[in-house]
Design a protein around this motif. Sequence first.
Motif, PDB file in Angstrom:
ATOM      1  N   CYS A   1      41.027  23.178  31.326  1.00 48.42           N
ATOM      2  CA  CYS A   1      40.538  24.282  30.489  1.00 48.42           C
ATOM      3  C   CYS A   1      40.939  24.079  29.035  1.00 48.42           C
ATOM      4  N   ALA A   2      40.048  24.463  28.132  1.00 47.46           N
ATOM      5  CA  ALA A   2      40.323  24.311  26.701  1.00 47.46           C
ATOM      6  C   ALA A   2      41.044  25.516  26.118  1.00 47.46           C
ATOM      7  N   TRP A   3      41.095  26.627  26.847  1.00 45.22           N
ATOM      8  CA  TRP A   3      41.786  27.811  26.341  1.00 45.22           C
ATOM      9  C   TRP A   3      43.286  27.547  26.249  1.00 45.22           C
ATOM     10  N   LYS A   4      43.962  28.353  25.396  1.00 47.70           N
ATOM     11  CA  LYS A   4      45.405  28.219  25.206  1.00 47.70           C
ATOM     12  C   LYS A   4      46.084  29.551  25.503  1.00 47.70           C
ATOM     13  N   VAL A   5      47.313  29.475  25.963  1.00 45.62           N
ATOM     14  CA  VAL A   5      48.095  30.690  26.168  1.00 45.62           C
ATOM     15  C   VAL A   5      48.196  31.443  24.838  1.00 45.62           C
ATOM     16  N   GLY A   6      47.929  32.729  24.870  1.00 44.43           N
ATOM     17  CA  GLY A   6      47.951  33.546  23.666  1.00 44.43           C
ATOM     18  C   GLY A   6      46.582  33.830  23.080  1.00 44.43           C
ATOM     19  N   ASP A   7      45.553  33.107  23.527  1.00 45.97           N
ATOM     20  CA  ASP A   7      44.199  33.367  23.026  1.00 45.97           C
ATOM     21  C   ASP A   7      43.752  34.779  23.414  1.00 45.97           C
ATOM     22  N   ARG A   8      43.076  35.436  22.494  1.00 46.86           N
ATOM     23  CA  ARG A   8      42.510  36.765  22.742  1.00 46.86           C
ATOM     24  C   ARG A   8      41.080  36.578  23.255  1.00 46.86           C
ATOM     25  N   VAL A   9      40.823  37.080  24.455  1.00 43.21           N
ATOM     26  CA  VAL A   9      39.556  36.783  25.116  1.00 43.21           C
ATOM     27  C   VAL A   9      38.990  38.028  25.802  1.00 43.21           C
ATOM     28  N   CYS A  10      37.710  37.939  26.128  1.00 42.42           N
ATOM     29  CA  CYS A  10      37.076  38.925  27.003  1.00 42.42           C
ATOM     30  C   CYS A  10      36.317  38.153  28.071  1.00 42.42           C
ATOM     31  N   ALA A  11      36.149  38.785  29.242  1.00 40.67           N
ATOM     32  CA  ALA A  11      35.632  38.043  30.383  1.00 40.67           C
ATOM     33  C   ALA A  11      34.599  38.845  31.155  1.00 40.67           C
ATOM     34  N   LEU A  12      33.593  38.130  31.663  1.00 45.45           N
ATOM     35  CA  LEU A  12      32.620  38.680  32.598  1.00 45.45           C
ATOM     36  C   LEU A  12      33.107  38.365  34.001  1.00 45.45           C
ATOM     37  N   LEU A  13      33.166  39.392  34.862  1.00 48.68           N
ATOM     38  CA  LEU A  13      33.777  39.255  36.181  1.00 48.68           C
ATOM     39  C   LEU A  13      32.850  39.760  37.277  1.00 48.68           C
ATOM     40  N   SER A  14      33.063  39.277  38.490  1.00 50.55           N
ATOM     41  CA  SER A  14      32.412  39.865  39.660  1.00 50.55           C
ATOM     42  C   SER A  14      33.225  41.036  40.196  1.00 50.55           C
ATOM     43  N   GLY A  15      34.450  41.166  39.735  1.00 50.02           N
ATOM     44  CA  GLY A  15      35.368  42.223  40.125  1.00 50.02           C
ATOM     45  C   GLY A  15      36.763  41.849  39.681  1.00 50.02           C
ATOM     46  N   GLY A  16      37.693  42.827  39.721  1.00 47.75           N
ATOM     47  CA  GLY A  16      39.087  42.521  39.452  1.00 47.75           C
ATOM     48  C   GLY A  16      39.594  42.843  38.070  1.00 47.75           C
ATOM     49  N   GLY A  17      38.741  43.366  37.181  1.00 54.49           N
ATOM     50  CA  GLY A  17      39.155  43.572  35.801  1.00 54.49           C
ATOM     51  C   GLY A  17      40.130  44.712  35.593  1.00 54.49           C
TER      52      GLY A  17
ATOM     53  N   THR B   1      37.131  40.106  45.114  1.00 53.21           N
ATOM     54  CA  THR B   1      38.175  41.104  45.275  1.00 53.21           C
ATOM     55  C   THR B   1      37.605  42.519  45.348  1.00 53.21           C
ATOM     56  N   GLU B   2      38.324  43.402  46.035  1.00 55.50           N
ATOM     57  CA  GLU B   2      37.953  44.814  46.101  1.00 55.50           C
ATOM     58  C   GLU B   2      38.397  45.575  44.852  1.00 55.50           C
ATOM     59  N   VAL B   3      39.185  44.935  44.006  1.00 57.37           N
ATOM     60  CA  VAL B   3      39.642  45.578  42.773  1.00 57.37           C
ATOM     61  C   VAL B   3      38.446  45.839  41.863  1.00 57.37           C
ATOM     62  N   LEU B   4      38.396  47.012  41.269  1.00 55.37           N
ATOM     63  CA  LEU B   4      37.289  47.396  40.400  1.00 55.37           C
ATOM     64  C   LEU B   4      37.323  46.631  39.077  1.00 55.37           C
ATOM     65  N   GLY B   5      36.191  46.630  38.385  1.00 52.82           N
ATOM     66  CA  GLY B   5      36.155  46.088  37.030  1.00 52.82           C
ATOM     67  C   GLY B   5      35.342  44.829  36.881  1.00 52.82           C
ATOM     68  N   LEU B   6      34.187  44.936  36.182  1.00 56.84           N
ATOM     69  CA  LEU B   6      33.282  43.806  35.981  1.00 56.84           C
ATOM     70  C   LEU B   6      33.448  43.137  34.619  1.00 56.84           C
ATOM     71  N   GLU B   7      34.371  43.636  33.823  1.00 58.48           N
ATOM     72  CA  GLU B   7      34.620  43.030  32.505  1.00 58.48           C
ATOM     73  C   GLU B   7      35.982  43.498  32.011  1.00 58.48           C
ATOM     74  N   CYS B   8      36.607  42.668  31.204  1.00 58.73           N
ATOM     75  CA  CYS B   8      37.906  43.039  30.653  1.00 58.73           C
ATOM     76  C   CYS B   8      38.153  42.242  29.385  1.00 58.73           C
ATOM     77  N   ALA B   9      39.213  42.630  28.689  1.00 58.09           N
ATOM     78  CA  ALA B   9      39.685  41.862  27.538  1.00 58.09           C
ATOM     79  C   ALA B   9      41.201  41.837  27.585  1.00 58.09           C
ATOM     80  N   GLY B  10      41.771  40.776  27.043  1.00 59.33           N
ATOM     81  CA  GLY B  10      43.224  40.660  27.039  1.00 59.33           C
ATOM     82  C   GLY B  10      43.667  39.360  26.407  1.00 59.33           C
ATOM     83  N   VAL B  11      44.811  38.874  26.848  1.00 61.06           N
ATOM     84  CA  VAL B  11      45.432  37.689  26.271  1.00 61.06           C
ATOM     85  C   VAL B  11      45.666  36.668  27.372  1.00 61.06           C
ATOM     86  N   VAL B  12      45.306  35.431  27.111  1.00 61.47           N
ATOM     87  CA  VAL B  12      45.499  34.366  28.089  1.00 61.47           C
ATOM     88  C   VAL B  12      46.995  34.162  28.320  1.00 61.47           C
ATOM     89  N   SER B  13      47.403  34.189  29.610  1.00 64.45           N
ATOM     90  CA  SER B  13      48.821  34.017  29.946  1.00 64.45           C
ATOM     91  C   SER B  13      49.090  32.746  30.747  1.00 64.45           C
TER      92      SER B  13
END
Length: 321
Positions: free
Chosen positions: A72-88, A54-66
């Motif tokens: 996937c083992a993650w659950k909705v509501g989990d607090r996470v941070c992510a490594l991205l190629s873009g889009g954060g 994506t052309e959207v900026l951002g190589l890392e972010c944090a938030g809540v799984v929706s």
Amino acid sequence: MKALQGVEGRVEWAEHPAPVCDIGEIRIRVAAAGLNRADLLQRAGLYAPPPGTTEVLGLECAGVVSEVGAGCAWKVGDRVCALLSGGGMAEEVVVDARHVLPVPDGVTLHEAAALPEVYATAWLNLFQLAGLKPGQKVLLHAGASGVGSAAIQLCKAFGSPSWVSVGSPERLAYCESLGAQGGVLRGEEHLQTLRDFAPFDVILDPVGGSYAALNLDLLAQDGRWVNIGLLGGRQAELDMAVVLGKRIQLIGSTLRNRDEQFKADLLRDLQQFVWPLFAEGRLKPQLQQAFALKDAEAAFAALATNQVNGKLVLVIDSALV
């Protein structure tokens, strides 16, 4: 959804198609996104995202799984941070579930947004590529940067003394407060005094060209010079007799364009070896400032000054804390 994109040297918060959450992926409602030099370059039109990103900026972010895709083992509501190629820097992002880490206990979502890129970079280059061992000496150019501040703490945690080059006495004091043994200020006269601390087993270098001869001089026998940036230019003249005589390894390293499995393996190592150190208090997020979305241009301007100690983040959703 709305997202931030670089447009002719400025940033624009505008509507973008919401990504689809597929098998093996999760959707994150983004609380905050970390700012990195790659974002500055992409905003200026000097660094295109990898193909298919994506052309959207951002190589890392944090938030809540929706939303959670199949497998996937993650659950909705989990607090996470992510490594991205873009889009954060968007209201939401969809990411390979293997590129996500839990927010460490005691760390806010804003702080967590400043963790994935710098710790992944420091761990990859110091411990995986350079094979850093306890007791080996490390030189970190731009030591007060986001990557530098993570690297200093990792070196201390794993028993490798580190020294830095920085831009001011205040930034040197900051690095020493994190665990650096000492260091010097930028400038030819000051940089030469790094010889007082040499030889170094590993040099982590985001500067490149203008530091090349110095790095060769400062490295120990079998030393490893890991180059991760070109702030000092892309051209350099190397004395190959020194490279041969010292058996120096020059390693060029990037992270953004690595493949999905490589990043998954890297994040798995971070979770196993690095993330527990946050709970133990041996590592701490280095968040200098969180900027509101309306102040995005000010955030990018602050990063461009090269005077940031640690990291800056952009708050996307202030309701998530």
